[in-house]
Design an enzyme around this catalytic site. Sequence first.
Site, short mmCIF file in Angstrom:
data_model
loop_
_atom_site.label_atom_id
_atom_site.label_comp_id
_atom_site.label_asym_id
_atom_site.label_seq_id
_atom_site.Cartn_x
_atom_site.Cartn_y
_atom_site.Cartn_z
N LYS A 203 0.77 -1.28 0.02
CA LYS A 203 0.05 0.12 0.03
C LYS A 203 0.88 1.34 0.11
O LYS A 203 1.93 1.57 0.57
CB LYS A 203 -0.78 -0.12 1.37
CG LYS A 203 -1.79 1.11 1.30
CD LYS A 203 -2.75 1.21 2.41
CE LYS A 203 -3.42 2.45 2.36
NZ LYS A 203 -4.27 2.73 3.69
N SER B 225 -2.29 4.56 -3.07
CA SER B 225 -2.89 5.29 -2.09
C SER B 225 -1.63 6.38 -1.78
O SER B 225 -0.65 6.25 -1.80
CB SER B 225 -3.08 4.50 -0.86
OG SER B 225 -3.21 5.45 0.28
N HIS C 200 -2.12 7.76 1.23
CA HIS C 200 -2.49 7.75 2.79
C HIS C 200 -3.11 9.27 3.07
O HIS C 200 -3.02 9.64 4.09
CB HIS C 200 -1.20 7.73 3.65
CG HIS C 200 -0.31 6.46 2.98
ND1 HIS C 200 -0.91 5.31 3.47
CD2 HIS C 200 0.68 6.50 2.37
CE1 HIS C 200 0.17 4.32 3.03
NE2 HIS C 200 0.97 5.08 2.52
N ARG D 70 -2.09 13.10 3.59
CA ARG D 70 -1.60 13.79 5.07
C ARG D 70 0.01 14.08 5.37
O ARG D 70 0.42 14.56 6.04
CB ARG D 70 -2.32 13.25 6.21
CG ARG D 70 -3.65 13.18 6.34
CD ARG D 70 -4.46 12.46 7.36
NE ARG D 70 -3.59 11.04 7.73
CZ ARG D 70 -4.00 10.02 7.16
NH1 ARG D 70 -5.11 10.13 6.37
NH2 ARG D 70 -3.54 8.93 7.35
N ASP E 174 -6.97 3.43 -3.11
CA ASP E 174 -7.47 4.04 -1.88
C ASP E 174 -7.31 5.47 -1.73
O ASP E 174 -6.32 6.12 -1.90
CB ASP E 174 -6.61 3.25 -0.71
CG ASP E 174 -6.84 3.71 0.75
OD1 ASP E 174 -8.06 3.76 1.09
OD2 ASP E 174 -5.97 4.13 1.30
N ARG F 228 -15.41 9.25 -2.17
CA ARG F 228 -16.78 9.81 -1.31
C ARG F 228 -18.15 9.73 -1.72
O ARG F 228 -19.10 9.86 -1.27
CB ARG F 228 -16.31 11.41 -0.97
CG ARG F 228 -15.06 11.87 -0.54
CD ARG F 228 -15.02 11.42 0.93
NE ARG F 228 -13.53 11.96 1.53
CZ ARG F 228 -12.68 11.23 1.38
NH1 ARG F 228 -12.65 9.93 0.92
NH2 ARG F 228 -11.40 11.72 1.93
N ARG G 16 -12.22 7.38 5.33
CA ARG G 16 -13.06 8.33 5.61
C ARG G 16 -14.41 8.28 5.93
O ARG G 16 -15.17 8.44 7.11
CB ARG G 16 -12.76 9.81 5.42
CG ARG G 16 -11.12 10.20 5.72
CD ARG G 16 -10.80 11.52 5.35
NE ARG G 16 -9.45 11.67 5.34
CZ ARG G 16 -8.61 12.55 4.68
NH1 ARG G 16 -9.19 13.36 3.94
NH2 ARG G 16 -7.56 12.68 4.96
#
Length: 157
Positions: free
Chosen positions: A12, A34, A36, A39, A67, A71, A91
């Site tokens: 990942k 991804s 992550h 951030r 990933d 939304r 999220r």
Amino acid sequence: LRTVPRLPVLVKGLLSPEDATIAAHVGVDGIIVSNHGGRQLDYSPSALEMLPAIMRAVDGRVPVLMDGGIRRGTDILKALAMGASAVLLGRPVLYGLALGGQAGVERVLKLLCSEFETAMALCGCTRLSDISPSLLMLPPDMTSPATCSTCRNQSRL
């Protein structure tokens, strides 16, 4: 890791086609594209932006999951149209958990499934196998969304 019996090894956090090529070459069972959640580094590309280049790099040798940034149901459709085998959720599920516990998570998952089914129907897809890159509308000079940071906003979805 290969000494642990029968557990698949997925890597990942890949955003580089070169890293994806290396991972596929050394025999991982799958790749998770991804950043992550964006951030760690300012201005890192999104997973969706890098997905097409990584798909080309691995050329079907391993499943590629995406990933980050999911939304809405249309986000799922876009990722699958770009070649992802599946998407991972973070999220939205955590928001549902925070707001409503198990019932909140179930509600989020039902909403995403409903939105995804609606998006498929609106695009004329009756089966997952109907989802293809042809659903995405790219500028004529672009070969993939990975070459243009605004292409996500220019797709039909």
